[in-house]
Design a protein around this motif. Structure first.
Motif, PDB file in Angstrom:
ATOM      1  N   ALA A 293       0.824  -1.210   0.000  1.00 15.62           N
ATOM      2  CA  ALA A 293       0.000   0.000   0.000  1.00 15.62           C
ATOM      3  C   ALA A 293       0.854   1.254   0.000  1.00 15.62           C
ATOM      4  CB  ALA A 293      -0.946  -0.018   1.207  1.00 15.62           C
ATOM      5  N   HIS A 294       1.961   1.226   0.780  1.00 16.29           N
ATOM      6  CA  HIS A 294       2.885   2.361   0.810  1.00 16.29           C
ATOM      7  C   HIS A 294       3.433   2.647  -0.584  1.00 16.29           C
ATOM      8  CE1 HIS A 294       2.985   3.346   5.006  1.00 16.29           C
ATOM      9  NE2 HIS A 294       3.388   2.142   5.389  1.00 16.29           N
ATOM     10  N   GLN A 295       3.678   1.605  -1.359  1.00 14.62           N
ATOM     11  CA  GLN A 295       4.274   1.744  -2.683  1.00 14.62           C
ATOM     12  C   GLN A 295       3.241   1.882  -3.792  1.00 14.62           C
ATOM     13  OE1 GLN A 295       7.173  -1.410  -3.316  1.00 14.62           O
ATOM     14  NE2 GLN A 295       7.757  -1.387  -1.160  1.00 14.62           N
ATOM     15  N   GLY A 296       1.956   1.930  -3.423  1.00 16.86           N
ATOM     16  CA  GLY A 296       0.908   2.062  -4.428  1.00 16.86           C
ATOM     17  C   GLY A 296       0.703   0.805  -5.245  1.00 16.86           C
ATOM     18  N   GLN A 297       1.036  -0.364  -4.686  1.00 18.41           N
ATOM     19  CA  GLN A 297       0.969  -1.611  -5.437  1.00 18.41           C
ATOM     20  C   GLN A 297      -0.040  -2.602  -4.869  1.00 18.41           C
ATOM     21  OE1 GLN A 297       5.107  -2.803  -5.332  1.00 18.41           O
ATOM     22  NE2 GLN A 297       5.559  -1.763  -7.252  1.00 18.41           N
ATOM     23  N   LEU A 298      -0.863  -2.178  -3.927  1.00 17.64           N
ATOM     24  CA  LEU A 298      -1.861  -3.075  -3.358  1.00 17.64           C
ATOM     25  C   LEU A 298      -3.105  -3.057  -4.252  1.00 17.64           C
ATOM     26  CD1 LEU A 298      -2.695  -4.971  -1.067  1.00 17.64           C
ATOM     27  CD2 LEU A 298      -3.574  -2.972   0.160  1.00 17.64           C
ATOM     28  N   ALA A 299      -3.422  -4.205  -4.864  1.00 17.53           N
ATOM     29  CA  ALA A 299      -4.533  -4.296  -5.824  1.00 17.53           C
ATOM     30  C   ALA A 299      -5.802  -4.741  -5.091  1.00 17.53           C
ATOM     31  CB  ALA A 299      -4.189  -5.288  -6.938  1.00 17.53           C
ATOM     32  N   LEU A 300      -6.772  -3.797  -4.910  1.00 15.55           N
ATOM     33  CA  LEU A 300      -8.041  -4.084  -4.251  1.00 15.55           C
ATOM     34  C   LEU A 300      -9.190  -3.682  -5.164  1.00 15.55           C
ATOM     35  CD1 LEU A 300      -7.251  -2.619  -0.706  1.00 15.55           C
ATOM     36  CD2 LEU A 300      -7.183  -5.032  -1.358  1.00 15.55           C
ATOM     37  N   ASP A 301     -10.319  -4.398  -5.034  1.00 16.14           N
ATOM     38  CA  ASP A 301     -11.498  -3.957  -5.786  1.00 16.14           C
ATOM     39  C   ASP A 301     -12.148  -2.791  -5.040  1.00 16.14           C
ATOM     40  OD1 ASP A 301     -12.815  -5.076  -3.657  1.00 16.14           O
ATOM     41  OD2 ASP A 301     -13.558  -6.818  -4.749  1.00 16.14           O
ATOM     42  N   GLU A 302     -13.118  -2.120  -5.673  1.00 12.98           N
ATOM     43  CA  GLU A 302     -13.698  -0.894  -5.125  1.00 12.98           C
ATOM     44  C   GLU A 302     -14.282  -1.077  -3.727  1.00 12.98           C
ATOM     45  OE1 GLU A 302     -14.044   2.369  -5.812  1.00 12.98           O
ATOM     46  OE2 GLU A 302     -12.593   2.118  -7.411  1.00 12.98           O
ATOM     47  N   PRO A 303     -15.145  -2.087  -3.482  1.00 14.64           N
ATOM     48  CA  PRO A 303     -15.720  -2.229  -2.131  1.00 14.64           C
ATOM     49  C   PRO A 303     -14.662  -2.473  -1.059  1.00 14.64           C
ATOM     50  CG  PRO A 303     -16.959  -3.520  -3.718  1.00 14.64           C
ATOM     51  CD  PRO A 303     -15.702  -3.085  -4.414  1.00 14.64           C
ATOM     52  N   SER A 304     -13.588  -3.168  -1.459  1.00 20.32           N
ATOM     53  CA  SER A 304     -12.558  -3.514  -0.473  1.00 20.32           C
ATOM     54  C   SER A 304     -11.738  -2.303  -0.038  1.00 20.32           C
ATOM     55  CB  SER A 304     -11.621  -4.576  -1.046  1.00 20.32           C
ATOM     56  OG  SER A 304     -12.329  -5.766  -1.348  1.00 20.32           O
ATOM     57  N   LEU A 305     -11.668  -1.259  -0.882  1.00 23.22           N
ATOM     58  CA  LEU A 305     -10.894  -0.073  -0.520  1.00 23.22           C
ATOM     59  C   LEU A 305     -11.424   0.589   0.745  1.00 23.22           C
ATOM     60  CD1 LEU A 305     -10.239   1.596  -3.994  1.00 23.22           C
ATOM     61  CD2 LEU A 305      -8.535   0.652  -2.439  1.00 23.22           C
ATOM     62  N   ALA A 306     -12.782   0.649   0.873  1.00 24.63           N
ATOM     63  CA  ALA A 306     -13.389   1.249   2.070  1.00 24.63           C
ATOM     64  C   ALA A 306     -13.062   0.434   3.312  1.00 24.63           C
ATOM     65  CB  ALA A 306     -14.894   1.376   1.879  1.00 24.63           C
ATOM     66  N   VAL A 307     -13.087  -0.874   3.168  1.00 22.46           N
ATOM     67  CA  VAL A 307     -12.761  -1.747   4.294  1.00 22.46           C
ATOM     68  C   VAL A 307     -11.287  -1.584   4.687  1.00 22.46           C
ATOM     69  CG1 VAL A 307     -12.625  -4.152   5.069  1.00 22.46           C
ATOM     70  CG2 VAL A 307     -14.530  -3.407   3.624  1.00 22.46           C
ATOM     71  N   TRP A 308     -10.450  -1.502   3.668  1.00 27.48           N
ATOM     72  CA  TRP A 308      -9.007  -1.364   3.933  1.00 27.48           C
ATOM     73  C   TRP A 308      -8.687  -0.092   4.704  1.00 27.48           C
ATOM     74  CZ3 TRP A 308      -4.644  -3.814   4.318  1.00 27.48           C
ATOM     75  CH2 TRP A 308      -3.437  -3.127   4.243  1.00 27.48           C
ATOM     76  N   GLN A 309      -9.340   1.012   4.386  1.00 29.56           N
ATOM     77  CA  GLN A 309      -9.072   2.280   5.051  1.00 29.56           C
ATOM     78  C   GLN A 309      -9.403   2.234   6.540  1.00 29.56           C
ATOM     79  OE1 GLN A 309      -7.455   4.750   3.787  1.00 29.56           O
ATOM     80  NE2 GLN A 309      -7.326   3.789   1.761  1.00 29.56           N
ATOM     81  N   VAL A 310     -10.324   1.349   6.917  1.00 29.09           N
ATOM     82  CA  VAL A 310     -10.676   1.224   8.336  1.00 29.09           C
ATOM     83  C   VAL A 310      -9.544   0.579   9.123  1.00 29.09           C
ATOM     84  CG1 VAL A 310     -12.256   0.134   9.981  1.00 29.09           C
ATOM     85  CG2 VAL A 310     -13.148   1.132   7.870  1.00 29.09           C
TER      86      VAL A 310
END
Length: 329
Positions: A293-310
């Protein structure tokens, strides 16, 4: 009687001009009071010794090397002092007719033009010309280092920073660190110095400040500006390409995230695209995900991005959040 040629005498007058005004005035007083005794020429080489009476009896040595005079004395000053001045005046007096000097004026040579040096003149000589005096110990050490670099290392594109230590006055170490100072072989000793001056400015290194003060920075710019600009452009290109590579996920497999609410807290789970079930994320896998994620290389689908930010909160990011923590809600 000292056996000196006209070249030696002219250089001796230039030596007197280079001395500190106070040393010249007091040296003239010693000379006029006949305090210089036992003036003897060297049997080998060009130079002479003398005894000069001051607070104590001091031994003076003056040597002619590489077109200029160097003075040493046993007094606390050690070199180019009033006793050296007095001995030099005595040598001139025994070689040529004495010139009348006003009581309130220091000894000085007849007016002379600064010699025009050739393209291959040593850097130490050019600096002395520009400063209008002899170099001190630190200045001479730095200038000689530049001359040595031109003589022995100009063909090398990269040189050890240990070779620059006499110039930068940095504490030497045994680390073998190679640095690029010039893109192509310098053609003259002075061109070598211009490249080194640009290197010092670029890397914020120190050196005897008077050497930089008499350097024409227009010369430095004319020689190095194009090369330094090319270097900066290449550095930016490399950086941008690296950032682009990090930011572009490419064909990386997407990861899906969800939250499982357990009896004790919220657990982050993941599932690769195409996998049948979600599973809890282990601590070492979560570390890899945060690094990506720090390197901008974490591949997530749209719904998962909201979960990841938590769960990806920067400091104290964890895959399990107990209900008892204030931030879990």
């Amino acid at each position: 009687m000292t056996d000196l040629t006209q070249e030696h005498l002219d250089a001796l007058q230039q030596y007197l001009d280079s001395l500190d005004k106070g040393a010249r005035q007091r040296g003239l007083g010693y000379f006029e009071k006949d305090r210089v005794k036992n003036l003897d020429p060297y049997k080998r080489g060009v130079g002479f010794r003398a005894d000069v009476t001051g607070t104590n009896l001091y031994r003076v040595k003056l040597r002619f090397t590489e077109g200029e005079w160097d003075g040493e004395c046993s007094c606390p000053v050690g070199f180019d002092c009033k006793h050296c001045c007095a001995a030099a005046l005595q040598a001139l007096a025994e070689s040529v007719e004495p010139t009348a000097l006003a009581d309130d004026e220091p000894p000085t040579a007849a007016p002379h033009e600064t010699p025009k040096r050739g393209a291959d003149a040593k850097v130490a000589v050019i600096f002395a010309d520009r400063l209008g005096r002899k170099l001190n110990a630190d200045e001479k050490r730095a200038a000689n280092a530049v001359d040595n670099l031109f003589q022995w290392h100009r063909e090398a594109r990269f040189i050890s920073d240990l070779l620059l230590a006499p110039i930068t006055q940095a504490r030497s170490s045994w680390d073998y660190n190679l640095v690029e100072v010039w893109p192509t072989e310098p053609q003259t000793p002075w061109e070598t110095w211009l490249y080194i001056a640009a290197y010092l400015r670029r890397n914020k290194n120190a050196c005897p400040p008077t050497l930089l003060q008499v350097t024409d920075w227009a010369e430095v710019e004319a020689l190095t500006a194009s090369w330094e600009r090319t270097q900066r452009v290449e550095e930016w290109r490399t950086w941008l390409e690296t950032v682009a590579d990090r930011a572009e996920p490419g064909s990386a497999e997407l990861t899906q995230l969800r939250v499982r609410l357990t009896e004790k807290g919220a657990q982050l789970e993941s599932r690769r695209t195409g996998a049948a079930d979600f599973s809890g994320i282990k601590a070492n896998v979560f570390v890899q995900m945060t690094s990506a994620a720090h390197q901008g290389q974490l591949a997530l689908d749209e719904p998962s991005l909201a979960v990841w930010q938590v769960f990806y909160t920067g400091f104290d990011s964890r895959v399990f959040r107990p209900y008892a923590e204030p931030d879990t809600a």
